[in-house]
Design a protein around this motif. Structure first.
Motif, PDB file in Angstrom:
ATOM      1  N   TRP A  39       0.810  -1.225   0.000  1.00 18.19           N
ATOM      2  CA  TRP A  39       0.000   0.000   0.000  1.00 18.19           C
ATOM      3  C   TRP A  39       0.841   1.272   0.000  1.00 18.19           C
ATOM      4  O   TRP A  39       0.363   2.340  -0.386  1.00 18.19           O
ATOM      5  N   LEU A  40       2.113   1.161   0.411  1.00 17.85           N
ATOM      6  CA  LEU A  40       3.021   2.302   0.391  1.00 17.85           C
ATOM      7  C   LEU A  40       3.886   2.331  -0.870  1.00 17.85           C
ATOM      8  O   LEU A  40       4.236   3.404  -1.353  1.00 17.85           O
ATOM      9  N   ALA A  41       4.218   1.136  -1.385  1.00 12.07           N
ATOM     10  CA  ALA A  41       5.159   1.054  -2.501  1.00 12.07           C
ATOM     11  C   ALA A  41       4.473   1.079  -3.860  1.00 12.07           C
ATOM     12  O   ALA A  41       5.044   1.577  -4.837  1.00 12.07           O
ATOM     13  N   ASP A  42       3.266   0.549  -3.936  1.00 13.24           N
ATOM     14  CA  ASP A  42       2.576   0.442  -5.207  1.00 13.24           C
ATOM     15  C   ASP A  42       1.646   1.637  -5.421  1.00 13.24           C
ATOM     16  O   ASP A  42       1.704   2.624  -4.693  1.00 13.24           O
ATOM     17  N   LYS A  43       0.788   1.525  -6.398  1.00 20.87           N
ATOM     18  CA  LYS A  43      -0.180   2.597  -6.662  1.00 20.87           C
ATOM     19  C   LYS A  43      -1.016   2.863  -5.422  1.00 20.87           C
ATOM     20  O   LYS A  43      -1.473   1.929  -4.767  1.00 20.87           O
ATOM     21  N   PRO A  44      -1.224   4.129  -5.034  1.00 22.56           N
ATOM     22  CA  PRO A  44      -1.967   4.421  -3.803  1.00 22.56           C
ATOM     23  C   PRO A  44      -3.343   3.767  -3.758  1.00 22.56           C
ATOM     24  O   PRO A  44      -4.000   3.596  -4.777  1.00 22.56           O
ATOM     25  N   VAL A  45      -3.757   3.395  -2.555  1.00 33.05           N
ATOM     26  CA  VAL A  45      -5.053   2.771  -2.349  1.00 33.05           C
ATOM     27  C   VAL A  45      -6.160   3.775  -2.680  1.00 33.05           C
ATOM     28  O   VAL A  45      -6.109   4.933  -2.272  1.00 33.05           O
ATOM     29  N   LYS A  46      -7.143   3.327  -3.428  1.00 35.53           N
ATOM     30  CA  LYS A  46      -8.296   4.181  -3.711  1.00 35.53           C
ATOM     31  C   LYS A  46      -9.164   4.294  -2.460  1.00 35.53           C
ATOM     32  O   LYS A  46      -9.274   3.368  -1.677  1.00 35.53           O
ATOM     33  N   ASN A  47      -9.768   5.437  -2.305  1.00 33.33           N
ATOM     34  CA  ASN A  47     -10.716   5.656  -1.208  1.00 33.33           C
ATOM     35  C   ASN A  47     -10.078   5.488   0.172  1.00 33.33           C
ATOM     36  O   ASN A  47     -10.741   5.049   1.113  1.00 33.33           O
ATOM     37  N   PHE A  48      -8.777   5.808   0.298  1.00 37.43           N
ATOM     38  CA  PHE A  48      -8.160   5.798   1.621  1.00 37.43           C
ATOM     39  C   PHE A  48      -8.917   6.780   2.508  1.00 37.43           C
ATOM     40  O   PHE A  48      -9.263   7.879   2.067  1.00 37.43           O
ATOM     41  N   ARG A  49      -9.175   6.404   3.745  1.00 40.10           N
ATOM     42  CA  ARG A  49     -10.139   7.153   4.549  1.00 40.10           C
ATOM     43  C   ARG A  49      -9.746   8.597   4.840  1.00 40.10           C
ATOM     44  O   ARG A  49     -10.601   9.410   5.175  1.00 40.10           O
ATOM     45  N   TYR A  50      -8.463   8.936   4.712  1.00 42.60           N
ATOM     46  CA  TYR A  50      -8.045  10.315   4.929  1.00 42.60           C
ATOM     47  C   TYR A  50      -7.782  11.061   3.621  1.00 42.60           C
ATOM     48  O   TYR A  50      -7.360  12.209   3.639  1.00 42.60           O
ATOM     49  N   GLY A  51      -7.988  10.398   2.512  1.00 39.32           N
ATOM     50  CA  GLY A  51      -7.702  11.034   1.231  1.00 39.32           C
ATOM     51  C   GLY A  51      -6.280  10.727   0.774  1.00 39.32           C
ATOM     52  O   GLY A  51      -5.775   9.619   0.945  1.00 39.32           O
ATOM     53  N   ASN A  52      -5.620  11.724   0.207  1.00 43.01           N
ATOM     54  CA  ASN A  52      -4.268  11.536  -0.316  1.00 43.01           C
ATOM     55  C   ASN A  52      -3.271  11.300   0.817  1.00 43.01           C
ATOM     56  O   ASN A  52      -3.209  12.067   1.771  1.00 43.01           O
ATOM     57  N   TYR A  53      -2.493  10.227   0.709  1.00 43.78           N
ATOM     58  CA  TYR A  53      -1.542   9.903   1.773  1.00 43.78           C
ATOM     59  C   TYR A  53      -0.105   9.845   1.271  1.00 43.78           C
ATOM     60  O   TYR A  53       0.752   9.161   1.855  1.00 43.78           O
ATOM     61  N   ASP A  54       0.187  10.587   0.215  1.00 40.55           N
ATOM     62  CA  ASP A  54       1.548  10.583  -0.341  1.00 40.55           C
ATOM     63  C   ASP A  54       2.597  10.962   0.698  1.00 40.55           C
ATOM     64  O   ASP A  54       3.732  10.478   0.649  1.00 40.55           O
ATOM     65  N   ASN A  55       2.246  11.850   1.645  1.00 41.87           N
ATOM     66  CA  ASN A  55       3.263  12.338   2.580  1.00 41.87           C
ATOM     67  C   ASN A  55       3.683  11.307   3.620  1.00 41.87           C
ATOM     68  O   ASN A  55       4.632  11.544   4.363  1.00 41.87           O
ATOM     69  N   ILE A  56       3.005  10.157   3.693  1.00 41.43           N
ATOM     70  CA  ILE A  56       3.474   9.113   4.616  1.00 41.43           C
ATOM     71  C   ILE A  56       4.017   7.898   3.878  1.00 41.43           C
ATOM     72  O   ILE A  56       4.341   6.884   4.509  1.00 41.43           O
ATOM     73  N   ARG A  57       4.160   7.991   2.591  1.00 44.01           N
ATOM     74  CA  ARG A  57       4.723   6.872   1.820  1.00 44.01           C
ATOM     75  C   ARG A  57       6.249   6.975   1.863  1.00 44.01           C
ATOM     76  O   ARG A  57       6.927   7.162   0.857  1.00 44.01           O
ATOM     77  N   ARG A  58       6.773   6.834   3.074  1.00 43.79           N
ATOM     78  CA  ARG A  58       8.202   7.026   3.301  1.00 43.79           C
ATOM     79  C   ARG A  58       8.629   6.247   4.538  1.00 43.79           C
ATOM     80  O   ARG A  58       7.805   5.756   5.297  1.00 43.79           O
ATOM     81  N   THR A  59       9.921   6.180   4.735  1.00 46.05           N
ATOM     82  CA  THR A  59      10.474   5.500   5.909  1.00 46.05           C
ATOM     83  C   THR A  59      10.139   6.283   7.175  1.00 46.05           C
ATOM     84  O   THR A  59      10.224   7.513   7.197  1.00 46.05           O
ATOM     85  N   PHE A  60       9.751   5.540   8.214  1.00 43.94           N
ATOM     86  CA  PHE A  60       9.397   6.152   9.500  1.00 43.94           C
ATOM     87  C   PHE A  60       9.882   5.200  10.587  1.00 43.94           C
ATOM     88  O   PHE A  60       9.325   4.121  10.784  1.00 43.94           O
ATOM     89  N   LEU A  61      10.941   5.594  11.282  1.00 43.43           N
ATOM     90  CA  LEU A  61      11.608   4.747  12.266  1.00 43.43           C
ATOM     91  C   LEU A  61      11.585   5.426  13.647  1.00 43.43           C
ATOM     92  O   LEU A  61      11.046   6.524  13.779  1.00 43.43           O
ATOM     93  N   PRO A  62      12.123   4.783  14.690  1.00 44.71           N
ATOM     94  CA  PRO A  62      12.018   5.368  16.031  1.00 44.71           C
ATOM     95  C   PRO A  62      12.472   6.814  16.152  1.00 44.71           C
ATOM     96  O   PRO A  62      11.820   7.618  16.838  1.00 44.71           O
TER      97      PRO A  62
END
Length: 316
Positions: A39-62
Motif C-alpha cells: 500500500w506504500l510502494a505500489d499505486k496508492p489505495v483508492k478511497n483511503f479514509r483520509y484522502g491523499n496519503y503521499d506524505n506518509i509513503r516514506r520511511t518512519f523509524l524510532p
C-alpha cells in the motif's frame, strides 16, 4: 521501568500534563527502502479514509517517531502490523525484532496473520512463541454501510466458518485480536466476543466514526454499546481524523468522551496511529487534544487512558 514508575508517581501527585507517561497503544514503523509494503510502494489505495496519503509513503523509524512526539513523554509503544508483504508475514516480525534489539522500541507488537489461509497454524505458532508478539491483526471482510445487513456474511468475514476456525486458534497461542472494522460491523464483533470469551478483542481506531452527522454518531454509539456489553472487548481511541481538517478538540471531543462513556475509562487506551494520522495533523497536536479533552477526568482515569490500560492489555 524505574523511570516509568517515577513518572506515574509524579503525575498522580501533580496531575500535570507534562508529567503524564504515555504508552502509545497503536503506532507503526516503516522502512520503505528495505521492506515491501504494497500500500506504500505500489499505486496508492483508492478511497483511503483520509484522502491523499503521499506524505506518509516514506520511511518512519524510532528517531522519526520521537521527533514527531515532541514534548510528550512516550515511554512505551505497541507496534501494529503495517500491511507488510502478505506473502511473508513472519518477515515483519524478524525486522521488528532487530529494530527493537537495536533501538529499544517497540515494547510489543501485534503481527500480521491471515486466519483463513493454509499457513495459519505455522504463523500463529511462531507468534505464540515470540516474546514480542501479543496479538495479531487480520482485517475482516466488510462492506459499505449502505450495503450492510444484520445477517451479513461473506468469505473472510467474522461470520465466515473458515475465518472463525482460524480465530479459534488464537486462545491456544495466548494471542489477542486487533479488530479494525467499520462500526456497522460491530454487531458481528459482539457475536465473536461472546462465542470466544477467552480471547481479548481490541477494537482499532474507535470503530471508525467517519460519519459525524447526528444520525451517524448516534448509530456509532449504539454499535459501541452493543459490543461493550462483552467484557473481553477493549477500545483504542485513535484514527478519528477528519479528511481535510486539522485535528481539533471541537471536532473530536464528543467522539472521545462518548467512547469513554460507553466503554469506561478502564477499557480504553489513547493511541497516535502514527505516522498514518500524520496525513491530517501532527502527533503533538493529537496528543495535546486528547489531554485537553480529558483534563476534567480524575488523575487516575487519565493515567489509565494514557498508560496503565495499554500496559495491562499488552503486558508491557
Amino acid at each position: 521501568m524505574s523511570d516509568v514508575m517515577e513518572l506515574r508517581r509524579r503525575f498522580l501527585e501533580s496531575g500535570a500534563d507534562d508529567d503524564l507517561p504515555i504508552a502509545d497503544a497503536h503506532q507503526h514503523f516503516f522502512d520503505v527502502g528495505r521492506n515491501y509494503y504494497p500500500w506504500l510502494a505500489d499505486k496508492p489505495v483508492k478511497n483511503f479514509r483520509y484522502g491523499n496519503y503521499d506524505n506518509i509513503r516514506r520511511t518512519f523509524l524510532p528517531d522519526d517517531y520521537f521527533r514527531a512526539a515532541g514534548h510528550h513523554k512516550v515511554v512505551k509503544t505497541v507496534l501494529i502490523e503495517g500491511e507488510w508483504n502478505p506473502a511473508d508475514p513472519l518477515g515483519e516480525l524478524r525486522w521488528v525484532e532487530s529494530l527493537q534489539r537495536e533501538q529499544g522500541f517497540p515494547h510489543a507488537m501485534s503481527a500480521q496473520a491471515w486466519l483463513d489461509r493454509e499457513d495459519v497454524d505455522e504463523v500463529l505458532a511462531a507468534y505464540g512463541r515470540h516474546p514480542l508478539v501479543r496479538g495479531i491483526r487480520h482485517k475482516p471482510a466488510a462492506v459499505p454501510r449502505a450495503e450492510h445487513r444484520d445477517d451479513f456474511v461473506a468469505p473472510g468475514s467474522m461470520r465466515d466458518p473458515k475465518w472463525r476456525h482460524g480465530y479459534a486458534k488464537l486462545r491456544a497461542h495466548g494471542l489477542l485480536f486487533e479488530l479494525q472494522v467499520f462500526w456497522w460491523h460491530l454487531i458481528e464483533a459482539a457475536e465473536l466476543a461472546r462465542d470466544f470469551p477467552d480471547t481479548q478483542i481490541v477494537i482499532n481506531h474507535t470503530g471508525l466514526p467517519s460519519d459525524r452527522s447526528e444520525e451517524g454518531l448516534h448509530a456509532w454509539r449504539e454499535a459501541l454499546e452493543c459490543v461493550a456489553r462483552e467484557p473481553n472487548v477493549h477500545l483504542k481511541i485513535s484514527g478519528i481524523c477528519i479528511p481535510g481538517k486539522r485535528w481539533s478538540v471541537e471536532s473530536n471531543g464528543a467522539v472521545v468522551r462518548t467512547a469513554i462513556d460507553v466503554l469506561g475509562a478502564q477499557r480504553c487506551s489513547f493511541a497516535s496511529n502514527y505516522p498514518v494520522d500524520g496525513v491530517v495533523d501532527r502527533m503533538t497536536d493529537i496528543f495535546d487534544g486528547f489531554k485537553a479533552i480529558v483534563r476534567g477526568y480524575s488523575v487516575e482515569d487519565r493515567l489509565r487512558l494514557f498508560y496503565d490500560n495499554t500496559a495491562r492489555v499488552y503486558g508491557i
